[in-house]
Structure formats: C-alpha cells, structure tokens
Design a protein around this motif. Structure first.
Motif, PDB file in Angstrom:
ATOM      1  N   HIS A 102      30.736  25.862  44.124  1.00  0.00           N
ATOM      2  CA  HIS A 102      31.916  25.414  43.383  1.00  0.00           C
ATOM      3  C   HIS A 102      31.783  25.632  41.872  1.00  0.00           C
ATOM      4  N   LYS A 103      30.624  25.379  41.321  1.00  0.00           N
ATOM      5  CA  LYS A 103      30.454  25.431  39.864  1.00  0.00           C
ATOM      6  C   LYS A 103      30.441  26.847  39.303  1.00  0.00           C
ATOM      7  N   ASP A 104      29.902  27.807  40.066  1.00  0.00           N
ATOM      8  CA  ASP A 104      29.737  29.157  39.533  1.00  0.00           C
ATOM      9  C   ASP A 104      30.753  30.164  40.073  1.00  0.00           C
ATOM     10  N   SER A 105      31.804  29.720  40.736  1.00  0.00           N
ATOM     11  CA  SER A 105      32.772  30.643  41.328  1.00  0.00           C
ATOM     12  C   SER A 105      33.555  31.399  40.252  1.00  0.00           C
ATOM     13  N   ARG A 106      33.717  32.707  40.491  1.00  0.00           N
ATOM     14  CA  ARG A 106      34.460  33.548  39.557  1.00  0.00           C
ATOM     15  C   ARG A 106      35.080  34.724  40.308  1.00  0.00           C
ATOM     16  N   MET A 107      36.353  34.984  40.055  1.00  0.00           N
ATOM     17  CA  MET A 107      37.010  36.117  40.696  1.00  0.00           C
ATOM     18  C   MET A 107      38.107  36.653  39.803  1.00  0.00           C
ATOM     19  N   THR A 108      38.465  37.921  40.021  1.00  0.00           N
ATOM     20  CA  THR A 108      39.544  38.574  39.290  1.00  0.00           C
ATOM     21  C   THR A 108      40.633  38.959  40.278  1.00  0.00           C
ATOM     22  N   GLU A 113      47.171  47.124  44.474  1.00  0.00           N
ATOM     23  CA  GLU A 113      46.054  47.450  45.354  1.00  0.00           C
ATOM     24  C   GLU A 113      44.983  48.216  44.587  1.00  0.00           C
ATOM     25  N   ASN A 114      43.771  48.255  45.150  1.00  0.00           N
ATOM     26  CA  ASN A 114      42.642  49.016  44.599  1.00  0.00           C
ATOM     27  C   ASN A 114      42.265  48.596  43.186  1.00  0.00           C
ATOM     28  N   MET A 115      42.334  47.286  42.912  1.00  0.00           N
ATOM     29  CA  MET A 115      41.916  46.720  41.637  1.00  0.00           C
ATOM     30  C   MET A 115      42.574  47.412  40.452  1.00  0.00           C
ATOM     31  N   PHE A 120      43.754  39.106  36.059  1.00  0.00           N
ATOM     32  CA  PHE A 120      43.497  37.782  35.503  1.00  0.00           C
ATOM     33  C   PHE A 120      42.223  37.248  36.124  1.00  0.00           C
ATOM     34  N   GLU A 121      41.301  36.758  35.296  1.00  0.00           N
ATOM     35  CA  GLU A 121      40.042  36.211  35.809  1.00  0.00           C
ATOM     36  C   GLU A 121      40.193  34.715  36.077  1.00  0.00           C
ATOM     37  N   LEU A 122      39.687  34.267  37.235  1.00  0.00           N
ATOM     38  CA  LEU A 122      39.773  32.876  37.656  1.00  0.00           C
ATOM     39  C   LEU A 122      38.384  32.277  37.790  1.00  0.00           C
ATOM     40  N   MET A 132      50.069  29.382  35.660  1.00  0.00           N
ATOM     41  CA  MET A 132      49.060  29.861  34.718  1.00  0.00           C
ATOM     42  C   MET A 132      49.493  31.145  34.036  1.00  0.00           C
ATOM     43  N   GLY A 133      50.701  31.626  34.369  1.00  0.00           N
ATOM     44  CA  GLY A 133      51.210  32.814  33.699  1.00  0.00           C
ATOM     45  C   GLY A 133      51.283  34.056  34.563  1.00  0.00           C
ATOM     46  N   TRP A 134      50.871  33.975  35.823  1.00  0.00           N
ATOM     47  CA  TRP A 134      50.972  35.120  36.734  1.00  0.00           C
ATOM     48  C   TRP A 134      52.434  35.245  37.138  1.00  0.00           C
ATOM     49  N   MET A 135      53.072  36.343  36.842  1.00  0.00           N
ATOM     50  CA  MET A 135      54.519  36.458  36.999  1.00  0.00           C
ATOM     51  C   MET A 135      54.950  36.926  38.386  1.00  0.00           C
ATOM     52  N   HIS A 136      54.045  37.038  39.323  1.00  0.00           N
ATOM     53  CA  HIS A 136      54.369  37.565  40.650  1.00  0.00           C
ATOM     54  C   HIS A 136      54.074  36.512  41.723  1.00  0.00           C
ATOM     55  N   ASN A 137      54.704  36.665  42.871  1.00  0.00           N
ATOM     56  CA  ASN A 137      54.360  35.854  44.036  1.00  0.00           C
ATOM     57  C   ASN A 137      53.231  36.480  44.829  1.00  0.00           C
ATOM     58  N   GLU A 138      52.836  37.679  44.456  1.00  0.00           N
ATOM     59  CA  GLU A 138      51.865  38.444  45.224  1.00  0.00           C
ATOM     60  C   GLU A 138      50.644  38.784  44.395  1.00  0.00           C
TER      61      GLU A 138
END
Length: 196
Positions: A102-108, A113-115, A120-122, A132-138
């Motif tokens: 839980h403490k060290d989790s990080r994802m973008t 598709e295909n990065m 946005f980094e979480l 949080m400012g993500w303008m899409h539902n996807e």
C-alpha cells in the motif's frame, strides 16, 4: 496470465466456506486455488482473509469477474462484491496478490493504448479520476511500476473490478483487453491501492 501452485511462500492465508456466515464445510489455503470444485466445493459462499491480499474469480483458472479480497471477514457474496452493480454469486478460483504494498504503490495511466497520449502518475487512492483532472471516462493503457491497484469501472469504487499488479505483464497493460477476461471497455473511473 497463468498462476500455478508453485508460487513462492508468503504471508498469505485464506479460509473459505461452502455456506454463508462461515457455516458448513471449510478449507484453509496459503496458495492459489485454480478450481474450488476440485476440492469438493460447489461454490464459495463466505470467507475470511487472515493474511495478505487476494483476488477471487468468478470462474476456474483465474477467469471471469475479479473480486479484491483484503484482510477481513466476508460473510456472504455481497460483502466481497462491495458496491459492484453486477450481481455474481459465484467464486470458483482465487490467488494471493504477491506485490501488494500500500505505501509504495505507483502507476501511470495513459489516454491511449500502448502507453501513449496524455498520462498521469498515481501513488494514492482516487475515488474519481475526473475529480483529479482526468478528462476521460476511459484509460487506454497503464503501467504499474510498484505495488498493486484495483481499478473500478465507475467513480466511488463501483462496478467491475480490475486488479493491476507490477509483476503481471511486467506491470504493462497495453490495452483494455489486458485488464481482465471480462473487460469489454476501457472505462475506468476510480482507482485505489491494494492494502496488504
């Protein structure tokens, strides 16, 4: 991704019951179970997670709808489905989540598709990506650098659940079809870290 019973030993323990409210036949597991029916169970109707984080699946061999199972008691289907709007009263396979931290989790997360596209980094919990400012539902693709997350179809941690781990696919989910066997859309609107 295939999970086998040769998973390294870890701090995992789950007790499953064939009746609601911890009644009936019970079995304890410290590793994967690809098909509870092979253990003489028809279904899992309640369970207790004593150690570690787990993911349960609607079908055998880790297929179908996913359910996050963190430490605690789950006396009936509704308790592990959470606020999922899809009523599935079946869990046939389950496995530990090896990299939950839980403490060290990080994802973008990526727009396409295909990065590719906007990213946005979480590293926290987000009950609403749009908040949080993500303008899409996807979310078109994602890369889990560390830890594990559960992504939800709708805001407020509702709808289908998708477990994303740093040790699956090298942490790369290049398109929504990589999210899980039942994913029909890249719609993800809330994300939280998995607690160990």
């Amino acid at each position: 991704m295939a999970h086998t019973n040769t998973m390294p030993m870890g701090p995992w323990k789950i007790t499953v019951y064939d009746q609601r409210h911890f009644q009936g036949r019970r079995m304890e597991f410290t590793a994967c179970c690809q098909n509870i029916m092979e253990c003489g169970f028809e279904n899992i109707r309640s369970l207790k997670v004593e150690c570690g984080a787990w993911v349960g699946y609607e079908h055998s061999s880790f297929n179908g709808q996913q359910f996050i199972l963190e430490k605690g008691d789950y006396p009936c289907f509704e308790s592990y489905m959470g606020s999922n709007s899809y009523r599935i009263e079946r869990m046939i396979s389950f496995r530990p989540i090896c990299c939950a931290n839980h403490k060290d989790s990080r994802m973008t997360v990526y727009e396409n598709e295909n990065m590719s596209g906007r990213q946005f980094e979480l590293c926290d919990d987000y009950p609403s990506l749009q908040g949080m400012g993500w303008m899409h539902n996807e979310v078109g693709s994602m890369h889990v650098q560390c830890g594990a997350f559960v992504c939800y179809q709708f805001p407020g941690y509702r709808g289908y659940q998708y477990i994303m781990e740093c040790d699956c696919h090298n942490g790369e989910y290049k398109c929504y079809r990589d999210y899980g066997t039942h994913s029909q859309t890249p719609q993800i609107q809330s994300i939280r870290r998995i607690q160990h």
